[in-house]
Design an enzyme around this catalytic site. Structure first.
Site, PDB file in Angstrom:
ATOM      1  N   GLU A  39       0.748  -1.319   0.167  1.00 35.86           N
ATOM      2  CA  GLU A  39       0.221   0.195   0.057  1.00 35.86           C
ATOM      3  C   GLU A  39       1.181   1.089  -0.217  1.00 35.86           C
ATOM      4  OE1 GLU A  39      -3.077   2.608   0.059  1.00 35.86           O
ATOM      5  OE2 GLU A  39      -1.375   2.516   1.473  1.00 35.86           O
TER       6      GLU A  39
ATOM      7  N   CYS B 289       5.353  -2.509  -8.593  1.00 36.26           N
ATOM      8  CA  CYS B 289       3.385  -1.734  -7.559  1.00 36.26           C
ATOM      9  C   CYS B 289       3.733  -1.048  -7.357  1.00 36.26           C
ATOM     10  CB  CYS B 289       3.119  -3.099  -7.643  1.00 36.26           C
ATOM     11  SG  CYS B 289       1.046  -3.039  -7.550  1.00 36.26           S
TER      12      CYS B 289
ATOM     13  N   ARG C 146      -4.297  -3.773  -8.696  1.00 37.91           N
ATOM     14  CA  ARG C 146      -4.425  -2.531  -8.406  1.00 37.91           C
ATOM     15  C   ARG C 146      -3.037  -1.559  -9.187  1.00 37.91           C
ATOM     16  NH1 ARG C 146      -8.499  -0.959  -4.349  1.00 37.91           N
ATOM     17  NH2 ARG C 146      -6.865   0.484  -4.089  1.00 37.91           N
TER      18      ARG C 146
ATOM     19  N   HIS D 193       3.740  -7.768 -10.744  1.00 39.39           N
ATOM     20  CA  HIS D 193       4.442  -8.801  -9.835  1.00 39.39           C
ATOM     21  C   HIS D 193       5.235  -9.483 -10.066  1.00 39.39           C
ATOM     22  CE1 HIS D 193       2.117  -6.593  -6.453  1.00 39.39           C
ATOM     23  NE2 HIS D 193       1.384  -6.713  -7.300  1.00 39.39           N
TER      24      HIS D 193
ATOM     25  N   GLU E 231       7.442 -11.770  -8.441  1.00 38.54           N
ATOM     26  CA  GLU E 231       7.182 -11.958  -7.763  1.00 38.54           C
ATOM     27  C   GLU E 231       6.072 -13.221  -7.478  1.00 38.54           C
ATOM     28  OE1 GLU E 231       6.628  -9.045  -7.271  1.00 38.54           O
ATOM     29  OE2 GLU E 231       4.981  -8.782  -5.939  1.00 38.54           O
TER      30      GLU E 231
HETATM   31  N1  GLN Z   1      -3.023   0.311  -5.402  1.00 39.81           N
HETATM   32  C1  GLN Z   1      -2.163   0.496  -4.444  1.00 39.81           C
HETATM   33  C2  GLN Z   1      -1.317   1.339  -3.931  1.00 39.81           C
HETATM   34  O1  GLN Z   1      -2.501   2.366  -4.473  1.00 39.81           O
HETATM   35  C3  GLN Z   1      -0.276  -0.938  -5.120  1.00 39.81           C
HETATM   36  C4  GLN Z   1      -1.298  -2.665  -5.370  1.00 39.81           C
HETATM   37  C5  GLN Z   1      -0.172  -3.317  -5.210  1.00 39.81           C
HETATM   38  O2  GLN Z   1       1.020  -2.744  -4.558  1.00 39.81           O
HETATM   39  N2  GLN Z   1      -0.539  -4.657  -5.430  1.00 39.81           N
HETATM   40  O3  GLN Z   1      -0.211   1.295  -3.236  1.00 39.81           O
END
Ligand code: GLN
Length: 219
Positions: A66, A97, A157, A192, A194
């Site tokens: 996050e 991400c 996301r 991802h 990983e």
């Molecule tokens: N959408 C998330 C964010 O804004 C990131 C999602 C993720 O790392 N899987 O923090």
């Protein structure tokens, strides 16, 4: 991994740090171990929880998670400045991400509204949750510039890069969104690597580390 020769690029075994304050840390450690094992390479994987560890690392991974929480904790632990210093020294840094969001120098309105802390290591603007709510997670066979066949990329996301400076090399796109890019020692991946068993993105990052270790004074 017993019996395999230690890396001898600069005499010492490679030390790869994984920022471990929030997010999918164990998946990153495991996939890194697998990639190293597949290549017959040994490395020390170090989890980074506080300041003082980044300077010991030959490379750093910023996992997904996050991004607002991650950004806040990086500042709270004093890791953010260490990452900026490491990047200036040309230490390879891979963000996936949420990690990609943190690498950026600017973000869209959502990033601004949430007072998201950004490291500013890449000359890019990111759009957080770029693929919309109805399309939160998906997998796709992605063409990546550095790979000779498509990569099964898992997006959760995911953010995307919506603007990139001229020093940024675009590695993969979906429509008009940049989902993998590199600027010198910094590698940003919206998906991802990983979470799949295809280690090729890790091999690419390991090559960046080897290159840096073989010519430590260039970046
Ligand atoms: N959408 C998330 C964010 O804004 C990131 C999602 C993720 O790392 N899987 O923090």
């Amino acid at each position: 991994m017993d019996g395999k020769p230690a890396s001898t690029f600069s005499g010492l075994m490679m030390r790869i740090g994984v920022v471990a304050i929030q997010g999918d840390v164990s998946e990153h450690v495991e996939s890194l171990e697998r990639a190293l094992d597949e290549q017959g390479e040994r490395a020390k994987i170090i989890t980074i929880k506080h300041s003082g560890t980044v300077p010991e690392c030959d490379a750093v991974i910023l996992p997904g998670g996050e991004s607002t929480t991650l950004g806040r904790l990086l500042v709270q632990e004093g890791i953010d400045d260490e990452l900026r210093q490491a990047s200036k020294r040309g230490i390879p840094i891979m963000g996936t991400c949420a990690g990609m969001i943190l690498l950026a120098k600017a973000g869209n309105s959502l990033v601004k509204r949430t007072h998201q802390h950004l490291l500013g290591l890449m000359d890019v603007t990111v759009n957080r949750n770029a693929f919309g709510r109805q399309y939160e997670s998906f997998e796709t066979e992605l063409d990546v510039d550095t790979l000779d066949s498509p990569y099964n990329a898992v997006f959760i996301r995911a953010p995307a890069i919506v603007e990139a400076g001229e020093d940024v090399r675009v590695l993969a796109m979906i429509d008009d969104k940049i989902v993998a890019a590199q600027q010198n020692n910094v590698l940003a991946i919206a998906f991802h690597p990983e979470l799949t068993r295809d280690s090729r993105m890790h091999y690419y990052f390991l090559d960046m580390i080897r290159e840096k270790r073989s010519s430590p004074h260039s970046d």
